[in-house]
Structures are given as C-alpha cells and as structure tokens.
Design a protein around this motif. Structure first.
Motif, PDB file in Angstrom:
ATOM      1  N   PHE A 213       0.825  -1.200   0.000  1.00 56.06           N
ATOM      2  CA  PHE A 213       0.000   0.000   0.000  1.00 56.06           C
ATOM      3  C   PHE A 213       0.865   1.259   0.000  1.00 56.06           C
ATOM      4  CE2 PHE A 213      -3.454  -2.828   1.450  1.00 56.06           C
ATOM      5  CZ  PHE A 213      -4.461  -2.388   0.588  1.00 56.06           C
ATOM      6  N   LYS A 214       1.965   1.230   0.744  1.00 55.37           N
ATOM      7  CA  LYS A 214       2.868   2.380   0.766  1.00 55.37           C
ATOM      8  C   LYS A 214       3.494   2.606  -0.606  1.00 55.37           C
ATOM      9  CE  LYS A 214       4.094   2.074   5.683  1.00 55.37           C
ATOM     10  NZ  LYS A 214       5.171   1.771   6.667  1.00 55.37           N
ATOM     11  N   GLU A 215       3.907   1.506  -1.260  1.00 58.91           N
ATOM     12  CA  GLU A 215       4.491   1.598  -2.599  1.00 58.91           C
ATOM     13  C   GLU A 215       3.483   2.190  -3.584  1.00 58.91           C
ATOM     14  OE1 GLU A 215       7.268  -0.554  -4.543  1.00 58.91           O
ATOM     15  OE2 GLU A 215       8.420   0.368  -2.943  1.00 58.91           O
ATOM     16  N   SER A 216       2.251   1.699  -3.527  1.00 55.98           N
ATOM     17  CA  SER A 216       1.213   2.171  -4.446  1.00 55.98           C
ATOM     18  C   SER A 216       0.902   3.647  -4.211  1.00 55.98           C
ATOM     19  CB  SER A 216      -0.051   1.330  -4.283  1.00 55.98           C
ATOM     20  OG  SER A 216       0.207  -0.039  -4.549  1.00 55.98           O
ATOM     21  N   TYR A 217       0.792   4.011  -2.948  1.00 55.18           N
ATOM     22  CA  TYR A 217       0.499   5.414  -2.615  1.00 55.18           C
ATOM     23  C   TYR A 217       1.615   6.332  -3.084  1.00 55.18           C
ATOM     24  CZ  TYR A 217      -0.295   9.595   0.195  1.00 55.18           C
ATOM     25  OH  TYR A 217      -0.484  10.893   0.607  1.00 55.18           O
ATOM     26  N   SER A 218       2.856   5.915  -2.862  1.00 61.88           N
ATOM     27  CA  SER A 218       4.007   6.721  -3.281  1.00 61.88           C
ATOM     28  C   SER A 218       4.037   6.878  -4.797  1.00 61.88           C
ATOM     29  CB  SER A 218       5.300   6.069  -2.789  1.00 61.88           C
ATOM     30  OG  SER A 218       6.431   6.768  -3.246  1.00 61.88           O
ATOM     31  N   ALA A 219       3.718   5.775  -5.512  1.00 55.91           N
ATOM     32  CA  ALA A 219       3.723   5.826  -6.978  1.00 55.91           C
ATOM     33  C   ALA A 219       2.666   6.792  -7.501  1.00 55.91           C
ATOM     34  CB  ALA A 219       3.478   4.423  -7.534  1.00 55.91           C
ATOM     35  N   LEU A 220       1.477   6.756  -6.924  1.00 52.30           N
ATOM     36  CA  LEU A 220       0.399   7.645  -7.362  1.00 52.30           C
ATOM     37  C   LEU A 220       0.693   9.092  -7.009  1.00 52.30           C
ATOM     38  CD1 LEU A 220      -2.720   5.497  -6.364  1.00 52.30           C
ATOM     39  CD2 LEU A 220      -1.946   6.029  -8.687  1.00 52.30           C
ATOM     40  N   LEU A 221       1.333   9.288  -5.860  1.00 53.10           N
ATOM     41  CA  LEU A 221       1.640  10.632  -5.391  1.00 53.10           C
ATOM     42  C   LEU A 221       2.607  11.345  -6.330  1.00 53.10           C
ATOM     43  CD1 LEU A 221       0.872  12.381  -2.893  1.00 53.10           C
ATOM     44  CD2 LEU A 221       3.023  11.636  -1.857  1.00 53.10           C
ATOM     45  N   ASN A 222       3.513  10.570  -6.944  1.00 53.70           N
ATOM     46  CA  ASN A 222       4.547  11.153  -7.800  1.00 53.70           C
ATOM     47  C   ASN A 222       4.305  10.891  -9.288  1.00 53.70           C
ATOM     48  OD1 ASN A 222       6.847  12.036  -5.757  1.00 53.70           O
ATOM     49  ND2 ASN A 222       6.101  10.039  -5.060  1.00 53.70           N
ATOM     50  N   ALA A 223       3.088  10.467  -9.625  1.00 51.89           N
ATOM     51  CA  ALA A 223       2.804  10.052 -10.992  1.00 51.89           C
ATOM     52  C   ALA A 223       2.591  11.240 -11.933  1.00 51.89           C
ATOM     53  CB  ALA A 223       1.565   9.160 -11.011  1.00 51.89           C
ATOM     54  N   LYS A 224       3.010  11.036 -13.191  1.00 49.31           N
ATOM     55  CA  LYS A 224       2.664  11.938 -14.270  1.00 49.31           C
ATOM     56  C   LYS A 224       1.463  11.360 -15.002  1.00 49.31           C
ATOM     57  CE  LYS A 224       7.280  13.832 -15.174  1.00 49.31           C
ATOM     58  NZ  LYS A 224       6.900  15.254 -15.062  1.00 49.31           N
ATOM     59  N   PHE A 225       0.693  12.204 -15.666  1.00 52.48           N
ATOM     60  CA  PHE A 225      -0.527  11.701 -16.304  1.00 52.48           C
ATOM     61  C   PHE A 225      -0.199  10.692 -17.411  1.00 52.48           C
ATOM     62  CE2 PHE A 225      -4.187  11.876 -19.178  1.00 52.48           C
ATOM     63  CZ  PHE A 225      -5.210  11.597 -18.271  1.00 52.48           C
ATOM     64  N   PHE A 226       0.881  10.935 -18.180  1.00 52.05           N
ATOM     65  CA  PHE A 226       1.288  10.008 -19.235  1.00 52.05           C
ATOM     66  C   PHE A 226       2.596   9.288 -18.904  1.00 52.05           C
ATOM     67  CE2 PHE A 226      -1.413  13.006 -21.665  1.00 52.05           C
ATOM     68  CZ  PHE A 226      -2.346  12.085 -22.140  1.00 52.05           C
ATOM     69  N   GLY A 227       3.081   9.421 -17.677  1.00 51.69           N
ATOM     70  CA  GLY A 227       4.249   8.686 -17.239  1.00 51.69           C
ATOM     71  C   GLY A 227       5.545   9.133 -17.883  1.00 51.69           C
ATOM     72  N   TYR A 228       6.555   8.270 -17.751  1.00 54.46           N
ATOM     73  CA  TYR A 228       7.881   8.557 -18.305  1.00 54.46           C
ATOM     74  C   TYR A 228       8.148   7.782 -19.589  1.00 54.46           C
ATOM     75  CZ  TYR A 228       9.210  11.080 -14.079  1.00 54.46           C
ATOM     76  OH  TYR A 228       9.281  11.993 -13.054  1.00 54.46           O
ATOM     77  N   GLY A 229       7.147   7.084 -20.078  1.00 57.41           N
ATOM     78  CA  GLY A 229       7.317   6.380 -21.347  1.00 57.41           C
ATOM     79  C   GLY A 229       7.393   4.876 -21.185  1.00 57.41           C
ATOM     80  N   THR A 230       6.853   4.170 -22.156  1.00 60.66           N
ATOM     81  CA  THR A 230       6.903   2.704 -22.179  1.00 60.66           C
ATOM     82  C   THR A 230       8.344   2.223 -22.093  1.00 60.66           C
ATOM     83  OG1 THR A 230       4.914   2.618 -23.555  1.00 60.66           O
ATOM     84  CG2 THR A 230       6.292   0.650 -23.512  1.00 60.66           C
ATOM     85  N   GLY A 231       8.607   1.325 -21.155  1.00 61.95           N
ATOM     86  CA  GLY A 231       9.940   0.736 -21.034  1.00 61.95           C
ATOM     87  C   GLY A 231      10.921   1.512 -20.192  1.00 61.95           C
ATOM     88  N   SER A 232      10.518   2.660 -19.659  1.00 61.63           N
ATOM     89  CA  SER A 232      11.460   3.490 -18.900  1.00 61.63           C
ATOM     90  C   SER A 232      11.890   2.839 -17.588  1.00 61.63           C
ATOM     91  CB  SER A 232      10.849   4.870 -18.608  1.00 61.63           C
ATOM     92  OG  SER A 232       9.588   4.742 -17.969  1.00 61.63           O
TER      93      SER A 232
END
Length: 464
Positions: free
Chosen positions: A328-347
């Motif tokens: 849950f901490k990992e998921s929350y941290s990922a969403l907190l720092n997420a970009k709408f389109f991310g950093y790109g496929t395979g990054s």
C-alpha cells in the motif's frame, strides 16, 4: 565443427517451424527448459541467448500467419479485443513520450507488454481435440517430477558452487530473510532454480504445472482413448512434486499464492456445482490415497528440507505483517509522484540495464517502485495504468464467466486451473514484484494458456 552443428540445427528448426507452426510451439516450450541450462555454460552467461527464444517465437508467428493466409481463414477475435487494442495503441504511442530516456527503452518495454501477447492466438488454435489438449497438459505436468528431483540435487550440492546447482551469475543466490528467523539465526535460504536461470522463474513455472495438475486430476478422460490415459497416482505425484519444488526453491511469494490458489480452486469448483469436485470431496478412497501420498512425501521432505519448510511457513506471517502494508505504501508513493502520461513505455522495464545510458537514467533519483503497480504508473502514467488494469479486470471477468458457462465439466476444471494461475500471476506482479511480467518465460506460458483457455469452448463440442 561446433559452429557447423549449430548452423545445421538452426536450419532444421527453421524448416520444421515453417512447415508446421505447431512444431514451433513444441520447440519454444522445449527451449524454455533448455535456455538457461545452456546459458550457464557459455562464458560470461551472455543475456543475448534469450534472443534465441524470441527468434523461435517470431518464426512461429510467421508460420502461423502463413498457415491462415494460404487457407484464407479468419483469425479468432478475442472477446476483449476492444480494450486490448486501446492498450496496444497507447503502449506504442507512449514509446515516443518526451519524458522517455530513449527509443531503445521503449522497444524493450514493448517486448514485455506486447511481444508475447500473440501467443494467445497460437494457444487458441493449438489443439483440435480434447485428447490432444489433455495429452499436452499431462506431459507438462509430469515434467514437475524431474524438475523437482533436479532441485533436490541442487539442494544437497549447493555448497559446492557448481554452475549447474546455482542460479545465473547475475541473479540473487540466497534469501537474506533466512538470517532473521529466530533459532535459525545466521543461516540463509538458497534460491534453487532447477533447470531455469532463477528460482522465481522455476517457481512460477511450477505454479502453472500445479494448477494444470489440479485441473487434470478433477477431469474425466475420454473413455477407451488410445491417445491419452489418466494415471491418478502419477498426477498426484506430479502435483506434490511441483508444490514441494516451490517450497524448496525458497520463493515465498509463490508458496503463499499457490496455497491460496489451491483453496480458491476447490471453492470455485464447488460454487459452480462441479460434480467431479463434489465426487472427490465425498470419495473416501480419494481422500485416503491423497493423505497417504502427502504423508509419504511430507515426512522425508520435513526431515530433508525442514529449514526451507519452516522458512516458507513463516512467510504467511511476513505477508500479513510486512508485505501488505509495504504494498500500500508503494502504491500510494507511486500515485503521489505520478505523471498523467508517465515517463514512457519501457522506462523502468526489466532489461534496460543492458542499454547504453541506462546507468545515468537510473541514477537520476526518480521515484521508482519494486511492485508492478508502481512500475506501470511510472511508465504509462495515470492514463495508461487505468487502461492496463481495465484490460486485466475485463479479461478476468470474461474468464470467470467462461468457467461458469462451460457445460463440459471436464474442460471446466482445466480452465479453472488456468484462470487461477493467470490471476495469481497478475496479483504477484501488482503487489509484490514488477519482474513477474518482465520475465519472458512467464509471459510465454501465461499468454499461451490464456489462448488455450478461450479455446476450451470450441473443444467442448469436438468429438462429443
């Protein structure tokens, strides 16, 4: 001379695959078992050997398309093709994401997301009768016995350091958690890979064999068939061998998930009024024979692998006490720092460390995640994550619906095993480790058997 033999072998394989695409499937499965064994003995254990599998799969894809082209046949359209198409298009477009570290990173990512997906079509068309499907699955399940015996060999000769008894050089060799278990302080758990390159790869392959075995055990074979015959004793030995192999492999996640999945198998089978499962529950002979088999295997296993068994049993408390909150901490941290389109496929895909400039990219200190959910958020962003999980949720909805609607109870049992295996693999990827869907061996068996699953309805009307 060695190179000449290699060239001759390659030519024979190419001719065989192009002449019959189904031979290509058999060759790919054989290579899955040989790939890491061969790689172990090549100086430097070059990762380029993994490309052989991709070449074999490419040839098989090509042969498959030629087969349908010359026969002017229409290819099966999956019931989830709409959401799948959206995900495919999004993944390809996201390769050119301005935040991406480079085009090669995107191509590596597409290999994990999309390259093995067409194996689903091969699985759908692979078998033209129930007997051939049962025979193929039966042979696969029986393999769990020699795979387990080889793991036992590795267990006893692990300290010799022989190449044959260890994981690949760049893989983790022991589990450090073992050093923190009370009375066993100071001991580590060796991660045993059998013929595969890593223990995780072996344990996931064993999970497939375990659930296929459960499905076959609860299946009534065709009467008076000369092509395939059922051997309950050998099936039980294979099922227990796959489970014991998971135990001594040292992989906690596969042990917990397989244990939970076996409960789901029987609960779901009873829920859909599966007469064969009910018969097994009420059959005293089946229970007595199963208990005898468990005792005969458990007693020597407890004596020989007691430490590994204790380690695996402790993983339940670890999962409840640590992993759930960690996920849950990992998921929350990922969403907190997420970009709408991310950093790109395979990054953040497995294998990018072999690309020039990857060290600089990975060293930038960007927020990354070990679990698969965080990886998808990082790469595809909020938009891509929604599409990714909508696809899987819809796929599992269709699979559950298909299991309940299959009128052929025998194929239903096998389909249930495939369904549970597929669900557990995604669960493992999402909440435990992102490398699950970055591992080519896992992706091959996953997508192939998803196709087999959706072909069960077609086989249910064959030879009835």
């Amino acid at each position: 001379m060695i190179y000449l033999l290699g060239i001759i072998t390659l030519v024979v394989l190419v001719v065989a695959i192009l002449s019959r695409w189904r031979w290509g499937v058999f060759i790919v499965f054989a290579w899955l078992l040989l790939e890491d064994l061969i790689r172990r003995f090549i100086p430097g254990q070059p990762p380029q050997t993994m490309l052989v599998k991709d070449i074999l799969i490419a040839l098989t894809f090509f042969s498959f398309l030629l087969y349908f082209f010359f026969r002017n046949k229409k290819i099966w359209k999956p019931p989830f093709w709409g959401i799948l198409l959206i995900f495919v298009v999004l993944s390809i477009i996201n390769v050119f994401n301005p935040n991406s570290p480079g085009l090669l990173f995107g191509l590596v990512g597409l290999r994990g997301y999309l390259w093995y997906l067409p194996l689903m079509f091969l699985g759908y068309y692979m078998f033209d009768s129930r007997e051939r499907l049962l025979k193929f699955c039966q042979i696969l399940v029986y393999l769990s016995i020699p795979l387990f015996l080889f793991t036992v060999f590795q267990h006893f000769f692990y300290d010799t350091g022989w190449t044959l008894v260890r994981s690949l050089a760049d893989a983790t060799q022991t589990h450090s958690f073992g050093s923190a278990i009370g009375q066993f302080e100071g001991k580590d758990i060796p991660l045993l890979p059998s013929v595969f390159g890593t223990s995780h790869r072996y344990s996931r392959f064993s999970m497939l064999l375990f659930f296929l075995g459960l499905g076959l055990l609860a299946t009534k074979y065709p009467i008076n068939s000369l092509f395939v015959r059922k051997n309950n004793k050998l099936l039980l030995a294979s099922i227990f061998s796959s489970f014991l192999g998971i135990i001594i492999s040292g992989v906690r996640s596969s042990f917990v998930l397989t244990s939970a999945g076996s409960i789901l198998f029987f609960l779901f089978a009873v829920y859909v009024n599966n007469a064969k499962i009910r018969y097994l529950w009420k059959n005293n002979r089946a229970w007595i024979f199963s208990l005898k088999t468990m005792i005969l295997l458990a007693l020597p296993a407890s004596f020989l692998f007691g430490y590994s068994i204790f380690f695996q049993l402790s993983s339940f408390s670890t999962a409840l006490g640590q992993r759930i909150s960690w996920s849950f901490k990992e998921s929350y941290s990922a969403l907190l720092n997420a970009k709408f389109f991310g950093y790109g496929t395979g990054s953040l895909s497995q294998g990018i460390n072999y690309i020039a400039g990857s060290a600089e990219w990975l060293g930038r200190g960007l927020v990354r995640s070990e679990a698969g959910f965080g990886k998808v958020v990082f790469e595809l962003g909020i938009a891509g994550t929604i599409i990714f999980y909508l696809f899987w949720i819809y796929l599992f909805y269709l699979m559950a619906k298909e299991v309940k609607s299959l009128k052929n109870l025998d194929l239903r049992n096998l389909g249930l095993g495939i369904f549970i295996f597929s669900f557990l693999i995604l669960f493992w990827f999402t909440f435990v480790h992102s490398q699950v869907l970055g591992d080519a061996t896992t992706l091959v068996i996953l997508w192939f058997f998803v196709g087999v699953f959706f072909g069960l309805r077609k086989l249910a009307t064959v030879n009835q």
